[in-house]
Design an enzyme around this catalytic site. Structure first.
Site, PDB file in Angstrom:
ATOM      1  N   CYS A 169      -5.924 -12.894   5.653  1.00 56.03           N
ATOM      2  CA  CYS A 169      -6.076 -11.517   6.149  1.00 56.03           C
ATOM      3  C   CYS A 169      -7.111 -11.421   7.253  1.00 56.03           C
ATOM      4  CB  CYS A 169      -6.458 -10.591   5.004  1.00 56.03           C
ATOM      5  SG  CYS A 169      -5.206 -10.536   3.731  1.00 56.03           S
ATOM      6  N   PHE A 220       1.770  -7.262  -0.050  1.00 53.42           N
ATOM      7  CA  PHE A 220       1.950  -7.927   1.238  1.00 53.42           C
ATOM      8  C   PHE A 220       3.221  -7.435   1.934  1.00 53.42           C
ATOM      9  CE2 PHE A 220      -0.639 -11.572  -0.713  1.00 53.42           C
ATOM     10  CZ  PHE A 220      -1.825 -11.032  -0.219  1.00 53.42           C
ATOM     11  N   HIS A 314      -9.941  -4.077   7.580  1.00 48.56           N
ATOM     12  CA  HIS A 314      -8.620  -4.552   7.158  1.00 48.56           C
ATOM     13  C   HIS A 314      -8.337  -4.019   5.755  1.00 48.56           C
ATOM     14  CE1 HIS A 314      -5.290  -7.061   6.000  1.00 48.56           C
ATOM     15  NE2 HIS A 314      -5.974  -7.433   4.939  1.00 48.56           N
ATOM     16  N   ASN A 347      -0.181  -4.454   3.348  1.00 49.05           N
ATOM     17  CA  ASN A 347      -1.117  -5.467   3.838  1.00 49.05           C
ATOM     18  C   ASN A 347      -0.323  -6.564   4.557  1.00 49.05           C
ATOM     19  OD1 ASN A 347      -2.844  -7.643   4.197  1.00 49.05           O
ATOM     20  ND2 ASN A 347      -3.720  -7.560   2.136  1.00 49.05           N
TER      21      ASN A 347
HETATM   22  C1  CAA Z   1      -4.911 -12.953   1.698  1.00 46.05           C
HETATM   23  C2  CAA Z   1      -6.245 -12.744   2.286  1.00 46.05           C
HETATM   24  O1  CAA Z   1      -6.650 -13.595   3.047  1.00 46.05           O
HETATM   25  C3  CAA Z   1      -7.129 -11.597   1.990  1.00 46.05           C
HETATM   26  C4  CAA Z   1      -6.570 -10.414   1.211  1.00 46.05           C
HETATM   27  O2  CAA Z   1      -6.542  -9.315   1.665  1.00 46.05           O
HETATM   28  S1  CAA Z   1      -6.019 -10.740  -0.295  1.00 46.05           S
HETATM   29  C5  CAA Z   1      -5.370  -9.243  -0.933  1.00 46.05           C
HETATM   30  C6  CAA Z   1      -6.460  -8.436  -1.403  1.00 46.05           C
HETATM   31  N1  CAA Z   1      -6.015  -7.547  -2.415  1.00 46.05           N
HETATM   32  C7  CAA Z   1      -6.008  -7.888  -3.716  1.00 46.05           C
HETATM   33  O3  CAA Z   1      -6.273  -8.998  -4.132  1.00 46.05           O
HETATM   34  C8  CAA Z   1      -5.706  -6.807  -4.686  1.00 46.05           C
HETATM   35  C9  CAA Z   1      -6.983  -6.253  -5.239  1.00 46.05           C
HETATM   36  N2  CAA Z   1      -6.689  -5.384  -6.361  1.00 46.05           N
HETATM   37  C10 CAA Z   1      -6.247  -4.125  -6.202  1.00 46.05           C
HETATM   38  O4  CAA Z   1      -6.071  -3.595  -5.121  1.00 46.05           O
HETATM   39  C11 CAA Z   1      -6.037  -3.331  -7.456  1.00 46.05           C
HETATM   40  O5  CAA Z   1      -6.612  -4.035  -8.531  1.00 46.05           O
HETATM   41  C12 CAA Z   1      -4.527  -3.063  -7.749  1.00 46.05           C
HETATM   42  C13 CAA Z   1      -3.944  -2.154  -6.683  1.00 46.05           C
HETATM   43  C14 CAA Z   1      -3.749  -4.361  -7.826  1.00 46.05           C
HETATM   44  C15 CAA Z   1      -4.437  -2.348  -9.094  1.00 46.05           C
HETATM   45  O6  CAA Z   1      -5.217  -1.158  -9.049  1.00 46.05           O
HETATM   46  P1  CAA Z   1      -6.391  -0.894 -10.108  1.00 46.05           P
HETATM   47  O7  CAA Z   1      -7.026   0.372  -9.764  1.00 46.05           O
HETATM   48  O8  CAA Z   1      -7.266  -2.098 -10.190  1.00 46.05           O
HETATM   49  O9  CAA Z   1      -5.583  -0.662 -11.426  1.00 46.05           O
HETATM   50  P2  CAA Z   1      -5.640  -1.453 -12.824  1.00 46.05           P
HETATM   51  O10 CAA Z   1      -5.065  -0.512 -13.827  1.00 46.05           O
HETATM   52  O11 CAA Z   1      -6.982  -2.032 -13.105  1.00 46.05           O
HETATM   53  O12 CAA Z   1      -4.629  -2.649 -12.580  1.00 46.05           O
HETATM   54  C16 CAA Z   1      -3.231  -2.478 -12.686  1.00 46.05           C
HETATM   55  C17 CAA Z   1      -2.668  -3.740 -13.260  1.00 46.05           C
HETATM   56  O13 CAA Z   1      -2.810  -4.784 -12.282  1.00 46.05           O
HETATM   57  C18 CAA Z   1      -3.357  -5.942 -12.892  1.00 46.05           C
HETATM   58  N3  CAA Z   1      -4.081  -6.703 -11.886  1.00 46.05           N
HETATM   59  C19 CAA Z   1      -4.968  -6.228 -10.983  1.00 46.05           C
HETATM   60  N4  CAA Z   1      -5.400  -7.242 -10.208  1.00 46.05           N
HETATM   61  C20 CAA Z   1      -4.766  -8.348 -10.614  1.00 46.05           C
HETATM   62  C21 CAA Z   1      -4.779  -9.699 -10.179  1.00 46.05           C
HETATM   63  N5  CAA Z   1      -5.530 -10.117  -9.125  1.00 46.05           N
HETATM   64  N6  CAA Z   1      -4.005 -10.590 -10.823  1.00 46.05           N
HETATM   65  C22 CAA Z   1      -3.216 -10.196 -11.858  1.00 46.05           C
HETATM   66  N7  CAA Z   1      -3.144  -8.907 -12.301  1.00 46.05           N
HETATM   67  C23 CAA Z   1      -3.920  -8.007 -11.694  1.00 46.05           C
HETATM   68  C24 CAA Z   1      -4.267  -5.378 -13.977  1.00 46.05           C
HETATM   69  O14 CAA Z   1      -4.531  -6.339 -14.980  1.00 46.05           O
HETATM   70  C25 CAA Z   1      -3.436  -4.215 -14.494  1.00 46.05           C
HETATM   71  O15 CAA Z   1      -2.483  -4.678 -15.415  1.00 46.05           O
HETATM   72  P3  CAA Z   1      -2.072  -3.678 -16.652  1.00 46.05           P
HETATM   73  O16 CAA Z   1      -1.605  -2.389 -16.050  1.00 46.05           O
HETATM   74  O17 CAA Z   1      -0.991  -4.430 -17.354  1.00 46.05           O
HETATM   75  O18 CAA Z   1      -3.319  -3.505 -17.465  1.00 46.05           O
END
Ligand code: CAA
Length: 411
Positions: A169, A220, A314, A347
């Site tokens: 990203c 993504f 980002h 994203n």
């Molecule tokens: C690729 C690059 O170079 C850089 C990048 O940008 S990488 C991408 C960055 N983004 C991420 O990694 C996502 C970060 N996480 C989020 O945005 C949020 O956690 C989300 C939108 C995924 C969920 O929203 P939230 O407010 O946290 O809700 P929450 O209820 O806690 O989670 C929802 C579900 O997702 C699951 N979850 C969240 N993050 C997870 C992860 N990394 N892996 C597996 N499960 C995940 C939770 O366990 C939960 O499961 P249940 O509903 O079964 O309990």
């Protein structure tokens, strides 16, 4: 650091610059296939023949509902998946099929974004001296997508190409950092920067053993972003040709301590595989303030208050933006452009930052040109100094200090 404070005084990287880089034009493009986020889980489980995994599907619906995304563009279609069944079978190598899809489709999307930037710039494509291309998902080949793009755009045969792979990203910000250095170091340089990404190389069916892939599949998206970067100098005749949008004042890259396994990208037999730590949002919340402080203090920006600047962040996800907001004490309007891009496009890894810059300048133009009365937007139009921030694997933090062109510094 306090959210508000004394006026900002920026220490220039080069006190008496001969040339200072600026973004002169921006272009964006997406593949045509658009999915609505509230319909995505049904589509994804149907086309991957996974409707029997009801609990995973429910989890996917919860993730989509909390993603902050309304719609996004993705290359994979049902027809494409039917034509490449190995993509849906984790036991079978599928790298070649995925690379083939990317090699066929991505140059066109990248060229569309670049052509838009070149058209705005208003000069012939053959005047571009350097091409910097970044992708994490568009293959690993030489010659790569850069050469194909140069041909599609009819760039000069002597254009100097640089290809950045797997910066995740942070790729777009890394490419802008490289372009800034190129432009400032040689007179007359005009750099075409292009970031292009597709989830086709990482598309897999849901699997209980790879829950982070559900998150990736929900966030993504595919797209390309582009910018023309040149340097502005008083003694440069080319300055007449240029109408800068954002000056690129200084750039830095740091890696958050002990985060080497928090975000990982790997090219394997089943395509691009990634690891996204479930605690990523809290890692960002705990460390981003310190990282930015360390990066910006030597440039004089850490004493002025984060809300005195505009922010081009980002949008890694809704939770990542929430972490920036909480850690820095940002007013909600500060991340409005980032949230808007997340909502409309998802994203798109390295390509996303160009959409954010484009959205920010669109809001500025709307405000300045049409005399709009949106108080939320007004705050940012007055900010001269800004920060571009993107997180890549590591967690690597790419930071660029920006100066908005055409805004008078009242301090
Ligand atoms: C690729 C690059 O170079 C850089 C990048 O940008 S990488 C991408 C960055 N983004 C991420 O990694 C996502 C970060 N996480 C989020 O945005 C949020 O956690 C989300 C939108 C995924 C969920 O929203 P939230 O407010 O946290 O809700 P929450 O209820 O806690 O989670 C929802 C579900 O997702 C699951 N979850 C969240 N993050 C997870 C992860 N990394 N892996 C597996 N499960 C995940 C939770 O366990 C939960 O499961 P249940 O509903 O079964 O309990």
């Amino acid at each position: 650091m306090a959210a508000t404070g004394s006026p900002i005084t920026v220490v220039e990287e080069t006190p008496t610059p001969v040339r200072r880089a600026a973004v002169l034009a921006i272009g964006t493009a997406n593949p045509s296939h658009c999915v609505r986020q509230d319909e995505f889980a049904d589509w994804y489980f149907r086309v991957t023949k996974s409707d029997h995994l009801a609990m995973l599907k429910d989890k996917m619906k919860r993730i989509c509902g909390k993603s902050g995304i309304k719609k996004r563009h993705i290359l994979p279609t049902e027809e494409m998946l039917n034509a490449h069944p190995q993509i849906l079978d984790r036991a079978v190598p599928s790298l070649n099929a995925r690379m083939g899809i990317a090699a066929d489709a991505l140059p066109e999307v990248a060229a569309a974004a670049a052509a838009e930037a070149i058209a705005e710039w208003g000069r012939p494509a053959s005047h571009i001296t350097h091409l910097v291309v970044t992708t994490s998902t568009g293959g690993a080949a030489a010659p790569g997508i850069d050469l194909r793009l140069a041909a599609l755009l009819s760039l000069h045969p002597a254009v100097q190409r640089t290809l950045l792979y797997l910066h995740g990203c942070g790729g777009g910000a890394s490419a802008l950092r490289v372009a800034k250095d190129l432009a400032e170091n040689t007179r007359g340089v005009r750099v075409l920067v292009v970031a292009v990404e597709t989830g086709a190389t990482a598309f897999r069916p849901p699997d209980e053993a790879h829950l982070e892939e559900l998150v990736g599949a929900a966030l993504f998206a595919d797209g390309a972003g582009s910018a023309i970067v040149g340097a502005i100098a008083d003694d440069d005749p080319a300055v007449q040709e240029s109408r800068p949008i954002f000056h690129l004042v200084s750039a830095a890259q740091v890696t958050m301590p002990e985060t080497a396994r928090a975000v990982e990208l790997r090219l394997g037999e089943v395509g691009v595989e990634y690891r996204l730590s479930a605690v990523l949002p809290s890692l960002v919340r705990d460390s981003i303030g310190r990282c930015l402080m360390d990066t910006l203090a030597p440039r004089g920006l850490a004493g002025g208050g984060w809300n005195e600047m505009f922010w081009a962040v980002h949008p890694g996800s809704r939770a990542i933006l929430d972490s920036y907001e909480a850690a820095l004490g940002l007013e909600p309007k500060k991340l409005a452009a980032s949230r808007c891009v997340l909502s409309d496009y998802g994203n798109m890894l390295g390509a996303t930052i160009f959409f954010v810059l484009d959205e920010m300048r669109r809001r500025r133009r709307r405000r300045l040109g049409e005399g709009g009365d949106d108080e939320e937007e007004e705050g940012d139009q007055k900010c001269v100094w800004g920060v571009m921030s993107a997180l890549g694997p590591g967690i690597t933090v790419e930071t660029m200090v920006l100066r908005a062109a055409g805004v008078v510094d009242e301090h």
